[in-house]
Design a protein around this motif. Sequence first.
Motif, PDB file in Angstrom:
ATOM      1  N   ARG A 163      -4.935   5.601  -2.975  1.00 22.16           N
ATOM      2  CA  ARG A 163      -4.985   4.473  -2.054  1.00 22.16           C
ATOM      3  C   ARG A 163      -6.393   4.253  -1.489  1.00 22.16           C
ATOM      4  O   ARG A 163      -7.065   5.201  -1.126  1.00 22.16           O
ATOM      5  CB  ARG A 163      -4.041   4.775  -0.887  1.00 22.16           C
ATOM      6  CG  ARG A 163      -3.109   3.634  -0.560  1.00 22.16           C
ATOM      7  CD  ARG A 163      -2.216   3.988   0.618  1.00 22.16           C
ATOM      8  NE  ARG A 163      -0.993   4.697   0.237  1.00 22.16           N
ATOM      9  CZ  ARG A 163      -0.249   5.396   1.093  1.00 22.16           C
ATOM     10  NH1 ARG A 163      -0.613   5.508   2.361  1.00 22.16           N
ATOM     11  NH2 ARG A 163       0.843   5.999   0.669  1.00 22.16           N
ATOM     12  N   SER A 189       0.818  -1.231   0.000  1.00 22.66           N
ATOM     13  CA  SER A 189       0.000   0.000   0.000  1.00 22.66           C
ATOM     14  C   SER A 189       0.849   1.277   0.000  1.00 22.66           C
ATOM     15  O   SER A 189       0.471   2.265  -0.618  1.00 22.66           O
ATOM     16  CB  SER A 189      -0.998  -0.016   1.143  1.00 22.66           C
ATOM     17  OG  SER A 189      -0.320  -0.086   2.356  1.00 22.66           O
ATOM     18  N   THR A 190       2.045   1.217   0.637  1.00 27.37           N
ATOM     19  CA  THR A 190       2.869   2.438   0.663  1.00 27.37           C
ATOM     20  C   THR A 190       3.463   2.753  -0.716  1.00 27.37           C
ATOM     21  O   THR A 190       3.988   3.837  -0.940  1.00 27.37           O
ATOM     22  CB  THR A 190       4.005   2.317   1.701  1.00 27.37           C
ATOM     23  OG1 THR A 190       4.617   1.042   1.538  1.00 27.37           O
ATOM     24  CG2 THR A 190       3.483   2.473   3.120  1.00 27.37           C
ATOM     25  N   ASP A 233      -8.593   1.178   1.171  1.00 35.77           N
ATOM     26  CA  ASP A 233      -8.170   0.250   2.228  1.00 35.77           C
ATOM     27  C   ASP A 233      -8.260  -1.233   1.868  1.00 35.77           C
ATOM     28  O   ASP A 233      -7.910  -2.087   2.660  1.00 35.77           O
ATOM     29  CB  ASP A 233      -8.920   0.543   3.540  1.00 35.77           C
ATOM     30  CG  ASP A 233     -10.417   0.623   3.320  1.00 35.77           C
ATOM     31  OD1 ASP A 233     -10.858   0.344   2.193  1.00 35.77           O
ATOM     32  OD2 ASP A 233     -11.143   0.954   4.272  1.00 35.77           O
ATOM     33  N   LEU A 251       0.333   5.854  -4.649  1.00 35.45           N
ATOM     34  CA  LEU A 251       0.167   7.276  -4.327  1.00 35.45           C
ATOM     35  C   LEU A 251      -1.002   7.457  -3.367  1.00 35.45           C
ATOM     36  O   LEU A 251      -2.055   6.822  -3.545  1.00 35.45           O
ATOM     37  CB  LEU A 251      -0.142   8.064  -5.606  1.00 35.45           C
ATOM     38  CG  LEU A 251       1.025   8.322  -6.568  1.00 35.45           C
ATOM     39  CD1 LEU A 251       0.511   9.006  -7.820  1.00 35.45           C
ATOM     40  CD2 LEU A 251       2.122   9.122  -5.883  1.00 35.45           C
ATOM     41  N   GLU A 252      -0.822   8.317  -2.374  1.00 35.50           N
ATOM     42  CA  GLU A 252      -1.827   8.451  -1.318  1.00 35.50           C
ATOM     43  C   GLU A 252      -3.224   8.768  -1.864  1.00 35.50           C
ATOM     44  O   GLU A 252      -4.224   8.218  -1.400  1.00 35.50           O
ATOM     45  CB  GLU A 252      -1.390   9.509  -0.316  1.00 35.50           C
ATOM     46  CG  GLU A 252      -1.965   9.254   1.047  1.00 35.50           C
ATOM     47  CD  GLU A 252      -1.305  10.094   2.128  1.00 35.50           C
ATOM     48  OE1 GLU A 252      -2.031  10.488   3.034  1.00 35.50           O
ATOM     49  OE2 GLU A 252      -0.096  10.374   2.027  1.00 35.50           O
ATOM     50  N   GLU A 253      -3.272   9.602  -2.904  1.00 40.93           N
ATOM     51  CA  GLU A 253      -4.591   9.994  -3.429  1.00 40.93           C
ATOM     52  C   GLU A 253      -5.295   8.830  -4.140  1.00 40.93           C
ATOM     53  O   GLU A 253      -6.491   8.891  -4.393  1.00 40.93           O
ATOM     54  CB  GLU A 253      -4.501  11.237  -4.323  1.00 40.93           C
ATOM     55  CG  GLU A 253      -3.667  11.094  -5.589  1.00 40.93           C
ATOM     56  CD  GLU A 253      -2.275  11.682  -5.438  1.00 40.93           C
ATOM     57  OE1 GLU A 253      -1.692  11.563  -4.347  1.00 40.93           O
ATOM     58  OE2 GLU A 253      -1.754  12.260  -6.418  1.00 40.93           O
TER      59      GLU A 253
END
Length: 271
Positions: free
Chosen positions: A145, A137-138, A147, A141-143
């Motif tokens: 991601r 998951s890391t 769960d 890119l955060e945008e």
Amino acid sequence: MQVSACFPSERWVVVWFVTVFDVGVDISPLVEKIDDPNMANDKDLLQVVRLLDDACREAGFFYVKGHGIAEPLMKEVRDVTHKFFQLPYEEKLKIKMTPQNGYRGYQRLGENITNGKPDMQEAIDKDHARLIGYPVSTDILEEHRTDTGCGAHTDYGLLTLVNQDDDICALEVKNQSGEWIYAKPIPGTFVCNIGDMLKVWSNGIYQPTLHRVVNNSPRYRVSVAFFYESNFDAAIEPVEFCRERTGGVAKYEKVVYGEHLIKKVLNNFIK
Ligand SMILES: O=C(O)CCC(=O)C(=O)O
Ligand SMILES: [Fe+2]
């Protein structure tokens, strides 16, 4: 049920859990005698069928071993899958999934949607098989991601067989108490789960089980799923002997598999 008649129910649940969910059903007698016209009279085979029947009734999820596919071959299939997903994006796009090719081919990260949320997976679809990659998951890119690698769902067809990476716990199954438990990898086994069409066919004797994938590990995970499905235009309805065993009334209406499939896929786009 034969086995439960032999054991007090609590003990039976423990025995069942240990033999079926933890270690797996050894289906080798079934594989060996599949073409034997006398198979119905074979005691070993009958015991396998009973265990499978129990597993389908009680959990809808189980492991099988003794299936005749060599463990190194199962690993090779996963290795090739890892290698494909490691290719540069442009390479993977060369076999891109499109409406023109019947939605077969490469599906990029986030393109698969379950319950309105993009799944953190990339995949190749080919006929009834799906090769799936779940990035760390890391690395996403955060945008982009979300769960889950695959949101909670039941499978659409009859039976699914999953060849999963040996060393990563990520596939989760909802048990009867409503808890998510890991279907932890057992080398050399396939994880099997029943799908919606088997529920209809069996008039609810077999219920599909909710499952999802969450890759919280620091490693890229792959799985290779085979979906044993009804034909697209097949009309599925409860079979007579299952109806008789469940009070004589059909609990589910006749459903055309392809229509069910399309409805579920479209529903996935709605939260
Ligand atoms: O990756 C897995 O272990 C299971 C995937 C799955 O449930 C599916 O594709 O329907
Ligand atoms: Fe599934």
